[in-house]
Enzyme design. Structure first.
Site, PDB file in Angstrom:
ATOM      1  N   ASP A   1     -43.815  27.401   2.289  1.00  0.00           N
ATOM      2  CA  ASP A   1     -43.357  29.276   1.259  1.00  0.00           C
ATOM      3  C   ASP A   1     -42.502  29.285   2.640  1.00  0.00           C
ATOM      4  O   ASP A   1     -42.257  29.105   4.065  1.00  0.00           O
ATOM      5  CB  ASP A   1     -44.332  30.215   1.293  1.00  0.00           C
ATOM      6  CG  ASP A   1     -44.498  31.239   1.026  1.00  0.00           C
ATOM      7  OD1 ASP A   1     -43.132  31.384   0.232  1.00  0.00           O
ATOM      8  OD2 ASP A   1     -44.219  32.182   1.328  1.00  0.00           O
ATOM      9  N   PHE A   2     -41.726  30.887   2.241  1.00  0.00           N
ATOM     10  CA  PHE A   2     -40.775  31.231   3.113  1.00  0.00           C
ATOM     11  C   PHE A   2     -41.324  33.239   3.328  1.00  0.00           C
ATOM     12  O   PHE A   2     -41.302  32.485   4.944  1.00  0.00           O
ATOM     13  CB  PHE A   2     -39.392  31.350   2.563  1.00  0.00           C
ATOM     14  CG  PHE A   2     -38.599  31.089   3.540  1.00  0.00           C
ATOM     15  CD1 PHE A   2     -37.650  30.904   4.883  1.00  0.00           C
ATOM     16  CD2 PHE A   2     -38.214  33.302   2.899  1.00  0.00           C
ATOM     17  CE1 PHE A   2     -37.099  31.439   5.213  1.00  0.00           C
ATOM     18  CE2 PHE A   2     -36.823  33.460   4.060  1.00  0.00           C
ATOM     19  CZ  PHE A   2     -36.543  32.776   5.845  1.00  0.00           C
ATOM     20  N   ASP A   3     -41.209  33.285   2.901  1.00  0.00           N
ATOM     21  CA  ASP A   3     -41.754  35.141   3.534  1.00  0.00           C
ATOM     22  C   ASP A   3     -43.240  34.967   3.653  1.00  0.00           C
ATOM     23  O   ASP A   3     -44.006  34.685   2.078  1.00  0.00           O
ATOM     24  CB  ASP A   3     -41.524  36.134   1.789  1.00  0.00           C
ATOM     25  CG  ASP A   3     -39.720  36.094   1.614  1.00  0.00           C
ATOM     26  OD1 ASP A   3     -39.076  36.721   2.562  1.00  0.00           O
ATOM     27  OD2 ASP A   3     -39.271  35.332   1.297  1.00  0.00           O
TER      28      ASP A   3
END
Length: 289
Positions: free
Chosen positions: A53-55
């Site tokens: 995932d990023f955030d």
């Protein structure tokens, strides 16, 4: 957890849809590193498929989503992993695909935006222009309906939209009330066949097209496109990442960022611990495969 190949991921996905597994507390990875390493060493896979995932995972959460940036050092670590013959790397995020690419900016990795609805190959939407039109119309209605609520941010991401409420005073505007208000607007703006799906995450309510697609389906498609056998490892922090953990639960390894109950096998404390794990994979993880 089980060892995996591409075929086993597809097979278990079809046969393990019900009953749905129950999220539970996961052990800290730092206390079970030997178990994690054993999973890699005993796998019969040729490569590790690393999904992220990023955030909240590669980047810390910030009040303004437009200012999010990867932790220092993650860019170089992802470049090293992407160049290594034992790893395939993918970033699967709720962010719009173009936005995600610009924030990660690493060649040689796979990207999926909008919870997998935008993919760099074989995207699942048949009529994205129609969805964009619906999302744009609903976002306009939400901007008018929610204008009196200070702190609400409406983010039109093309084929999905996000209503951020991190900065909203909860008194009189609890998440449940916002959800009901948004659901009413969506119901008024769309027909039953085209009604948008509402999902929730960290201080956000997501609007998505009405198709059965999520991060887990995106992860599964990426794995199916691999030419070598892989063991999937997915790392994420949000409720939307549980769909990916439902894949790794039966055929791989899931790592949840945070302390919430989860389908993942392990947990780490935050993005700093994710960076430490990426460095370990660069230095030592390839020797386990």
């Amino acid at each position: 957890m089980t060892n995996s190949t591409n075929d086993s991921v597809a097979d278990t996905a079809q046969t393990n849809r019900s009953p749905a597994p129950t999220p539970t507390p996961a052990p800290l990875l730092c206390k079970r590193k030997d178990r994690f390493r054993h999973c890699l060493e005993t796998s019969d896979a040729e490569r590790l498929f690393l999904g992220l995932d990023f955030d909240g995972t590669l980047a810390p959460h910030v009040d303004d989503p437009t200012s999010a940036a990867m932790r220092s050092g993650n860019h170089k670590l992802l470049e090293r992993l992407a160049a290594h013959p034992k790893f395939t790397v993918a970033v699967i995020s709720g962010r719009e695909l173009a936005d995600l690419r610009s924030r990660v900016d690493v060649d040689g990795i796979r990207y999926a935006g909008n919870h997998g609805l935008e993919m760099d190959t074989n995207p699942p939407l048949e009529s994205p222009d129609s969805v964009r039109s619906t999302i744009g119309r609903v976002c306009g209605m939400l901007e008018r309906e929610l204008a009196s609520i200070d702190g609400v941010q409406i983010e039109n991401k093309g084929i999905t939209a996000s209503v951020h409420y991190r900065d909203v005073e909860t008194d009189g505007h609890e998440p449940e009330q916002l959800y009901q208000l948004i659901d009413a607007v969506v119901s008024d703006a769309t027909t039953d066949d085209g009604k948008l799906r509402l999902t929730t995450g960290h201080d956000v309510i997501e609007l998505r097209p009405p198709i059965d697609w999520d991060k887990g389906r995106a992860l599964r498609q990426f794995i199916d496109e691999e030419t070598a056998s892989v063991i999937p490892l997915f790392i994420g922090d949000d409720t939307t990442d549980e769909d990916a953990f439902s894949v790794t639960r039966t055929a791989g390894i899931g790592i949840h960022v945070g302390t919430a109950e989860t389908l993942a096998d392990f947990q780490v404390s935050g993005p700093a611990a994710v960076s430490e794990l990426l460095e370990w994979l660069c230095e030592t993880g390839s020797e386990c495969l």
